[in-house]
Write a protein that holds these residues in place. Structure first.
Motif, PDB file in Angstrom:
ATOM      1  N   VAL A 108       3.714  10.227   3.491  1.00  0.00           N
ATOM      2  CA  VAL A 108       2.345  10.214   3.521  1.00  0.00           C
ATOM      3  C   VAL A 108       1.669   9.046   4.056  1.00  0.00           C
ATOM      4  O   VAL A 108       2.078   7.946   4.781  1.00  0.00           O
ATOM      5  CB  VAL A 108       1.892   9.950   1.942  1.00  0.00           C
ATOM      6  CG1 VAL A 108       2.499   8.775   1.475  1.00  0.00           C
ATOM      7  CG2 VAL A 108       0.162  10.534   1.734  1.00  0.00           C
ATOM      8  N   GLY A 109      -0.155   8.795   4.676  1.00  0.00           N
ATOM      9  CA  GLY A 109      -0.360   7.911   5.641  1.00  0.00           C
ATOM     10  C   GLY A 109      -0.218   7.640   6.783  1.00  0.00           C
ATOM     11  O   GLY A 109      -1.307   6.345   7.488  1.00  0.00           O
ATOM     12  N   GLU A 110      -0.005   8.533   7.102  1.00  0.00           N
ATOM     13  CA  GLU A 110       0.023   8.922   8.572  1.00  0.00           C
ATOM     14  C   GLU A 110      -1.569   8.776   9.402  1.00  0.00           C
ATOM     15  O   GLU A 110      -3.066   9.946   8.874  1.00  0.00           O
ATOM     16  CB  GLU A 110       0.831   9.975   9.052  1.00  0.00           C
ATOM     17  CG  GLU A 110       0.850  10.487  10.516  1.00  0.00           C
ATOM     18  CD  GLU A 110       1.682  11.531  11.157  1.00  0.00           C
ATOM     19  OE1 GLU A 110       2.806  11.513  11.654  1.00  0.00           O
ATOM     20  OE2 GLU A 110       1.458  12.519  10.832  1.00  0.00           O
ATOM     21  N   ARG A 111      -2.098   8.259  10.792  1.00  0.00           N
ATOM     22  CA  ARG A 111      -3.097   8.565  11.159  1.00  0.00           C
ATOM     23  C   ARG A 111      -2.520   9.041  11.819  1.00  0.00           C
ATOM     24  O   ARG A 111      -2.324   9.740  12.232  1.00  0.00           O
ATOM     25  CB  ARG A 111      -3.215   6.956  11.706  1.00  0.00           C
ATOM     26  CG  ARG A 111      -3.261   5.655  11.215  1.00  0.00           C
ATOM     27  CD  ARG A 111      -3.393   5.030  12.343  1.00  0.00           C
ATOM     28  NE  ARG A 111      -4.832   4.788  12.421  1.00  0.00           N
ATOM     29  CZ  ARG A 111      -5.457   3.815  12.575  1.00  0.00           C
ATOM     30  NH1 ARG A 111      -5.916   3.232  10.379  1.00  0.00           N
ATOM     31  NH2 ARG A 111      -7.172   3.904  12.620  1.00  0.00           N
ATOM     32  N   ILE A 140       1.183  -1.251   0.084  1.00  0.00           N
ATOM     33  CA  ILE A 140       0.115   0.308   0.188  1.00  0.00           C
ATOM     34  C   ILE A 140       0.956   1.257  -0.170  1.00  0.00           C
ATOM     35  O   ILE A 140       1.168   2.362  -0.824  1.00  0.00           O
ATOM     36  CB  ILE A 140      -1.366  -0.368   1.349  1.00  0.00           C
ATOM     37  CG1 ILE A 140      -2.005  -1.094   0.836  1.00  0.00           C
ATOM     38  CG2 ILE A 140      -1.564   1.293   1.453  1.00  0.00           C
ATOM     39  CD1 ILE A 140      -3.428  -1.312   2.021  1.00  0.00           C
ATOM     40  N   GLU A 141       1.913   1.824   0.702  1.00  0.00           N
ATOM     41  CA  GLU A 141       2.745   2.618   1.102  1.00  0.00           C
ATOM     42  C   GLU A 141       3.566   2.920  -0.249  1.00  0.00           C
ATOM     43  O   GLU A 141       3.611   3.579  -0.386  1.00  0.00           O
ATOM     44  CB  GLU A 141       3.779   2.347   2.008  1.00  0.00           C
ATOM     45  CG  GLU A 141       2.987   2.707   3.866  1.00  0.00           C
ATOM     46  CD  GLU A 141       3.678   2.156   4.712  1.00  0.00           C
ATOM     47  OE1 GLU A 141       5.005   3.024   4.634  1.00  0.00           O
ATOM     48  OE2 GLU A 141       3.544   2.613   5.897  1.00  0.00           O
ATOM     49  N   TRP A 155       5.722   1.372  12.021  1.00  0.00           N
ATOM     50  CA  TRP A 155       6.166   1.930  10.741  1.00  0.00           C
ATOM     51  C   TRP A 155       7.521   2.574  10.670  1.00  0.00           C
ATOM     52  O   TRP A 155       8.198   2.443  12.018  1.00  0.00           O
ATOM     53  CB  TRP A 155       5.226   3.058  10.253  1.00  0.00           C
ATOM     54  CG  TRP A 155       5.780   4.123   9.342  1.00  0.00           C
ATOM     55  CD1 TRP A 155       5.284   2.983   7.753  1.00  0.00           C
ATOM     56  CD2 TRP A 155       6.362   4.587   8.476  1.00  0.00           C
ATOM     57  NE1 TRP A 155       5.579   4.167   6.661  1.00  0.00           N
ATOM     58  CE2 TRP A 155       6.383   4.616   7.930  1.00  0.00           C
ATOM     59  CE3 TRP A 155       6.553   5.843   9.700  1.00  0.00           C
ATOM     60  CZ2 TRP A 155       6.688   5.916   7.217  1.00  0.00           C
ATOM     61  CZ3 TRP A 155       8.055   6.792   9.340  1.00  0.00           C
ATOM     62  CH2 TRP A 155       7.604   6.925   8.113  1.00  0.00           C
ATOM     63  N   LEU A 211      -6.467   6.794   5.788  1.00  0.00           N
ATOM     64  CA  LEU A 211      -4.747   7.066   6.460  1.00  0.00           C
ATOM     65  C   LEU A 211      -4.502   8.679   6.268  1.00  0.00           C
ATOM     66  O   LEU A 211      -4.043   8.635   7.770  1.00  0.00           O
ATOM     67  CB  LEU A 211      -3.963   6.643   5.254  1.00  0.00           C
ATOM     68  CG  LEU A 211      -4.053   5.127   4.879  1.00  0.00           C
ATOM     69  CD1 LEU A 211      -2.728   4.307   3.644  1.00  0.00           C
ATOM     70  CD2 LEU A 211      -3.666   4.223   5.997  1.00  0.00           C
ATOM     71  N   GLU A 270      -3.393  10.962  -2.750  1.00  0.00           N
ATOM     72  CA  GLU A 270      -4.066  11.611  -1.912  1.00  0.00           C
ATOM     73  C   GLU A 270      -5.122  11.246  -2.057  1.00  0.00           C
ATOM     74  O   GLU A 270      -5.840  10.945  -0.919  1.00  0.00           O
ATOM     75  CB  GLU A 270      -4.231  13.598  -2.108  1.00  0.00           C
ATOM     76  CG  GLU A 270      -2.381  13.860  -1.632  1.00  0.00           C
ATOM     77  CD  GLU A 270      -2.913  15.862  -1.861  1.00  0.00           C
ATOM     78  OE1 GLU A 270      -2.997  16.365  -0.383  1.00  0.00           O
ATOM     79  OE2 GLU A 270      -2.357  15.832  -3.122  1.00  0.00           O
ATOM     80  N   ALA A 303      -5.043   7.214  -0.616  1.00  0.00           N
ATOM     81  CA  ALA A 303      -5.002   7.499   0.715  1.00  0.00           C
ATOM     82  C   ALA A 303      -6.290   7.895   2.016  1.00  0.00           C
ATOM     83  O   ALA A 303      -6.650   7.511   2.843  1.00  0.00           O
ATOM     84  CB  ALA A 303      -3.252   8.500   1.447  1.00  0.00           C
ATOM     85  N   ARG A 304      -6.301   8.436   0.953  1.00  0.00           N
ATOM     86  CA  ARG A 304      -8.284   9.681   1.228  1.00  0.00           C
ATOM     87  C   ARG A 304      -9.584   7.945   1.537  1.00  0.00           C
ATOM     88  O   ARG A 304      -9.880   7.841   2.929  1.00  0.00           O
ATOM     89  CB  ARG A 304      -8.648  10.485   0.789  1.00  0.00           C
ATOM     90  CG  ARG A 304      -7.544  12.366   1.617  1.00  0.00           C
ATOM     91  CD  ARG A 304      -8.282  13.156   0.834  1.00  0.00           C
ATOM     92  NE  ARG A 304      -8.374  14.002   1.490  1.00  0.00           N
ATOM     93  CZ  ARG A 304      -7.098  14.957   0.958  1.00  0.00           C
ATOM     94  NH1 ARG A 304      -7.212  14.577  -0.414  1.00  0.00           N
ATOM     95  NH2 ARG A 304      -5.970  16.077   1.697  1.00  0.00           N
ATOM     96  N   ALA A 341       1.232   4.173  -2.498  1.00  0.00           N
ATOM     97  CA  ALA A 341       0.908   5.417  -2.192  1.00  0.00           C
ATOM     98  C   ALA A 341       1.616   6.888  -2.359  1.00  0.00           C
ATOM     99  O   ALA A 341       1.381   7.706  -3.795  1.00  0.00           O
ATOM    100  CB  ALA A 341       0.563   5.421  -1.308  1.00  0.00           C
TER     101      ALA A 341
END
Length: 545
Positions: free
Chosen positions: A184-187, A23-24, A82, A60, A52, A55-56, A27
């Motif tokens: 990118v992808g941070e919660r 996934i990452e 991570w 994420l 973006e 990820a949305r 992204a």
């Protein structure tokens, strides 16, 4: 996805034959592809990328144009596991070109701070970095840093030390793009010390700690050593944490991360630290600000041995990786300093035992300290140091010594020992635990080794078992042993773990005789070393008199 892979040579490969993709990696690849204006969805501004949107859709990143800083409630399992991709450092180094490495390091940390604390400004900056049409990105970035500096004065000194004209517009845009892609992808529930900006910050400091980045005698402490030390001392909510030689602030940030891992909050701790150079102070300030620790940290510049800002001992936890074997460390006669009255003044030509005693003097009654020292400090035959070492053992302030593997530091090959100290005697304080961990760790390249999580678990497991069992703990053949103060004194007060940890059973029938001969030879060498050390000490005293 298979069609994309066929059409784009740079598309990330599947992770297995089942056509599954990371996934990452997806992204990051999609982040480089802006969505055409005619297919933008409602609420998506011009410049939005497919990354973006991707990820949305996975939840994420938040469903807003300008994300606010995450206010952490705790760490999710995904965030705790991570790690930055392995190609992050090579990618960033490629775009540094011939630019000054110190200025580049500060630029990267300032950008991470901007992303962490000024998200609206970062969004516009990241979009500008992805524009296909040529633009003066250096000017855009300079304006953004100026705005950020006004809102966050903590970065002012670093911003003014960054010379953007060293790099081209494309280089600067690529650096911003790389940092955005990796973060990118941070919660939104990521805790302050485990935001991706904070994790990337620690990775950059670790990766850039080469021999040309030693700051005024202060070395970066590798992250695996930081993790080991904080695991052993286990700082808790409410603790007052101190590092008298904090360098880039690695131990202080690591202590906060440890507390948050266990459900606490870093603002519940307070931190104090001293750096020995102006640049170290800038780097440490940035590092702690990225970890959101600015309001609970007091940093100052100066030598803790020469300029002791506090004559009281009130720190619960102390960590330090001080400069080894430092000369000219004392102002005036060391004997006049109250910190050395308990165990004796250290020799003028070597500050190692000054750092150890400084830590003990600053501990609260129940405090504990972890100090990195060269292996030679544990066996020094210098008259002053041997006497100090003996008193420290006899008074029960030496808790544990851990011989660590070689090549853990990128900036020096010197093998080190981790000393665990306490402020005073305990029920079992006349015994010292020795751990020989020299065989642990794994090489990540020809000159560099790291401690793996399982290595840290093994060391910490032995220490925790010893603290739990007390006198009932008998050691572990080939790895750990316990010695009484009397036994240590009988062995010339040597605190080398290798003197006490018994080897695992050998199949060599002559092993015992070989060891006996080597032991005799070692005793002769120790006697000779003591004579030479005493002579040198006398000569130095004559010169300084």
């Amino acid at each position: 996805m298979n069609n994309w892979e066929k059409r784009h040579a740079d598309f990330p490969p599947p992770v297995d034959e089942g056509d599954r993709y990371e996934i990452e990696a997806m992204a990051r690849w999609l982040m480089r592809r802006p969505i055409p204006a005619n297919v933008l969805r409602p609420g998506e501004p011009a410049g939005t990328t497919y990354g973006e949107r991707f990820a949305r859709s996975l939840g994420l990143i938040p469903q807003t144009e300008n994300p606010e800083p995450a206010q952490a409630a705790g760490r999710s399992a995904a965030d705790s596991a991570w790690k930055p991709p392995r190609d992050l450092l090579p990618d960033l180094e490629k775009w540094r070109g011939e630019g000054d490495p110190e200025s580049y390091e500060e630029l990267l940390l300032v950008l991470l701070h901007l992303r962490r604390h000024d998200p609206r400004l970062w969004v516009s900056l990241a979009r500008a970095a992805r524009q296909a049409a040529p633009l003066p990105f250096g000017t855009v970035l300079a304006r953004a840093l100026g705005e950020h500096e006004k809102r966050y004065p903590v970065v002012r000194d670093a911003v003014r030390n960054v010379h953007l004209k060293i790099w081209t517009d494309r280089q600067l845009a690529e650096v911003v793009r790389i940092l955005e892609d990796v973060c990118v992808g941070e919660r939104r529930d990521a805790s302050p010390t485990m935001t991706r900006a904070a994790v990337v910050c620690r990775a950059l400091l670790d990766g850039f700690a080469t021999d040309d980045r030693v700051r005024g005698g202060e070395f970066h402490t590798p992250d695996s050593i930081v993790q080991l030390a904080v695991r052993l001392l286990a700082p808790e909510t409410g603790d007052h944490v101190y590092d008298p030689a904090c360098g880039d602030g690695a131990f202080l940030a690591g202590a906060a991360a440890h507390v948050e891992e266990r459900g606490g909050t870093s603002p519940s701790l307070s931190f104090g630290g001293q750096t020995m150079s102006v640049r170290s102070l800038r780097i440490a300030t940035l590092n702690l600000a990225i970890h959101n620790l600015t309001t609970v940290t007091e940093l100052r510049r100066g030598s803790a041995l020469r300029e002791d800002p506090s004559r009281t001992g009130d720190f619960d936890v102390i960590f330090a990786n001080p400069p080894f074997n430092m000369r000219d460390w004392s102002r005036g006669d060391p004997a006049d300093d109250p910190r050395w009255r308990r165990f004796g003044p250290p020799p003028r030509h070597n500050a190692n035992y000054g750092w150890l005693q400084h830590a003990v003097a600053k501990l609260s009654p129940s405090g504990r300290a972890a100090m990195l020292m060269p292996n030679t400090a544990a066996v020094s035959a210098n008259t002053h140091e041997n006497g100090i070492r003996r008193k420290m053992v006899e008074e029960g302030v030496v808790d544990c010594l851990i011989m660590l593997p070689e090549q853990l530091f990128r900036s020096t090959p010197v093998p080190v020992t981790l000393w665990l100290l306490r402020s005073g005697p305990s029920d079992d304080s006349r015994r010292v635990l020795f751990i020989d961990a020299r065989k642990l760790g794994v090489k990540v390249d020809r000159k560099h080794r790291v401690l793996r999580p399982e290595d840290i678990d093994k060391i910490a497991g032995v220490y925790e078992e010893w603290r739990r069992l007390g006198p009932a703990y008998k050691g572990s053949a080939g790895f750990a042993a316990v010695a009484s103060a009397a036994t240590i004194v009988d062995l010339a007060c040597s605190l080398a773990a290798s003197r006490y940890v018994t080897a695992e059973p050998s199949s060599d029938p002559y092993a015992e005789e070989k060891v006996r001969r080597l032991h005799e030879e070692l005793k002769k060498l120790h006697r000779r070393a003591a004579e030479v050390d005493a002579f040198v000490d006398d000569q130095v005293s004559e010169v300084l008199r």
